[in-house]
Design an enzyme around this catalytic site. Sequence first.
Site, short mmCIF file in Angstrom:
data_model
loop_
_atom_site.label_atom_id
_atom_site.label_comp_id
_atom_site.label_asym_id
_atom_site.label_seq_id
_atom_site.Cartn_x
_atom_site.Cartn_y
_atom_site.Cartn_z
NE ARG A 104 -0.23 -1.97 10.84
CZ ARG A 104 0.34 -1.22 9.90
NH1 ARG A 104 0.02 0.05 9.76
NH2 ARG A 104 1.25 -1.73 9.10
CB THR A 377 2.33 7.46 8.00
OG1 THR A 377 2.31 6.22 7.33
CG2 THR A 377 1.99 7.25 9.45
CB THR A 395 -0.76 5.22 8.26
OG1 THR A 395 -0.30 5.24 6.92
CG2 THR A 395 -0.99 3.79 8.67
CG ASN A 397 0.59 1.24 3.42
OD1 ASN A 397 1.65 1.64 3.90
ND2 ASN A 397 0.53 0.22 2.61
CG ASP A 419 2.43 -1.76 5.83
OD1 ASP A 419 3.15 -1.50 4.85
OD2 ASP A 419 2.08 -0.90 6.66
N GLY A 470 7.24 5.74 6.49
CA GLY A 470 7.46 4.31 6.24
C GLY A 470 8.63 3.80 7.02
N1 GLY Z 1 1.95 1.78 6.67
C1 GLY Z 1 3.03 2.42 7.31
C2 GLY Z 1 3.47 1.74 8.57
O1 GLY Z 1 2.67 1.10 9.20
O2 GLY Z 1 4.59 1.82 8.97
#
Ligand code: GLY
Length: 568
Positions: A104, A377, A395, A397, A419, A470
């Site tokens: 991430r 994503t 992703t 985002n 996020d 999402g």
């Molecule tokens: N940006 C989408 C997620 O992380 O759920």
Amino acid sequence: MRKLLIIFFFISIAFSCNKRNTSTQESQTHEYGLITEKAMVVSARKEASKIGSYILEKGGNVFDAMMATEMALAVCYPSAGNLGGGGFMVYRMSNGDVGALDYREKAPLAASKNMYLDSLENVIPLKSILGELAVGVPGTVAGVFEAQQKFGKLSVSEILEPVIELANKGYKVTEKQAERFNLHDSIFRAVNGKEILYSKNKKAGDTIKNIQLAKTLQRIALNGKDEFYKGETAKILVEYLSERGGIITLEDLANYEAIWREPITFKYKDINIISMSPPSSGGICLAQIMKMIEPYELKEFGHNSLKTIQLLSEAERRAYADRNYFLGDPDFVQIPTDTLLSDTYLYNRMRDFSFEKATPSSEVFHGNIEFVESDETTHYSIVDQFGNAISVTTTLNNTFGSQLFCSELGFFLNNEMDDFSSKAGAPNMYGLTGAEANSIEPEKRMLSSMTPTIVEKNGKLLMTLGTPGGSTIITSVLQTILNVEEFEMTMQEAVSAPRFHHQWLPDYIRMEPNKFSKALIRQLEAKGYTINEERSPVIGIVDGILVTDDGKLEGGADWRGDDTAIGF
Ligand code: GLY
């Protein structure tokens, strides 16, 4: 009488027909995706699945194919495939070992809690969504290297060769893709201040070559992960961002590491589920929902029946209320995972549930213990010829992330900073409100909904699946698992079936338009539910692989995208 017996005979065949045995005649009553003997890749683009499958055929395993597929998606699916974003991977080895990788994005060192607020502490619209300040420190290159270097078998240059060729020779734009490029055209120009590779009125069938990305990948093939985080690519990226007022430094890039995490594992009836742990909310939220619905006879209620929709919506409402309050980066906040997943806690969460009437969300709070993520994503699932499986969701985002396209490097940069919760209680771009646990801190990872998931049955691999979407990711994964396990669908049927979603707030059930009968919608409304068919033309784009009873693989590639299964 004879007629009755014949009808009974056919009904009993239909019920005894085993949809997981692809060789029985009865199985012909089911719709199947691609069936292969040994290995498969299902992803958002044919080209990416093809390259992933080619790497497997060369003798590579799922981790080699991961690097190839992920990088190929960055070339031919630039709205979500990426080098400038991040993701999560869950794996299950053929010997049953499981694990999870967190790649991430992180907040830069110079990020601060109120960076998206004005002097009156109001959220400044779009600041966390568009342009340089929306960008989190990218994790994708670190992620694919971490997995490949630990478990892969082939060399990086062998893996990246077909990807570089794809970038140099180009890929054909699909209709859905042309629509996206054109929809974003004016915003690309506004954010980048000039035309970019994807700007010029693209049509389906056009070929797009990304020569700059090919050069970036070539350098990565030569110099490894450090090229992206410490080398020429890092320097170009930091210079590009800082010229525009961005805050990501060389130190941010050099500090970035992908992290191995313990996945969330739990049982639902006789299947065992392995899913992503925080900083994704996916695994915990999925576990909460499945444990809340486990005591009920879903099979008897029927697929997408009134009772099934009520039960799932009520469990989802309660789980999302918890998610937005308790979850965040586990390296920064304490998450009461054991309590959140305990039988007593979840039993108490459902105590006020009744089939008679909806529980308004205004009466549901986080248990005496909310978040926002983007719709855009992408997910891919891979099973190799050695019996290993991975489930990967990655992703930028938003669709095309921050819309910032670094032309010199050939890729888009994420807007994952959105996020985080910019301000406790203020909704993000998807209407989800966050809490303190997900506030911005330097080097913290923002909460996600990504739910790459693997399912086992009788100690063996049953399924690998996941989706973009999402906040709807979790409930799409949930419905797909239930479609296979409770409602006895094939992988393709489970992926194709209409979906609905509840996320506590806003207090409505989102439904894919025109897929649920008006009579059913009226029944739900009579029970106090508000139905919204406008919000989401599609809910999730699920890609999964199911191991059939005869040991073959069945791919489920979602019609909602250009998704394709390829294997051998
Ligand atoms: N940006 C989408 C997620 O992380 O759920």
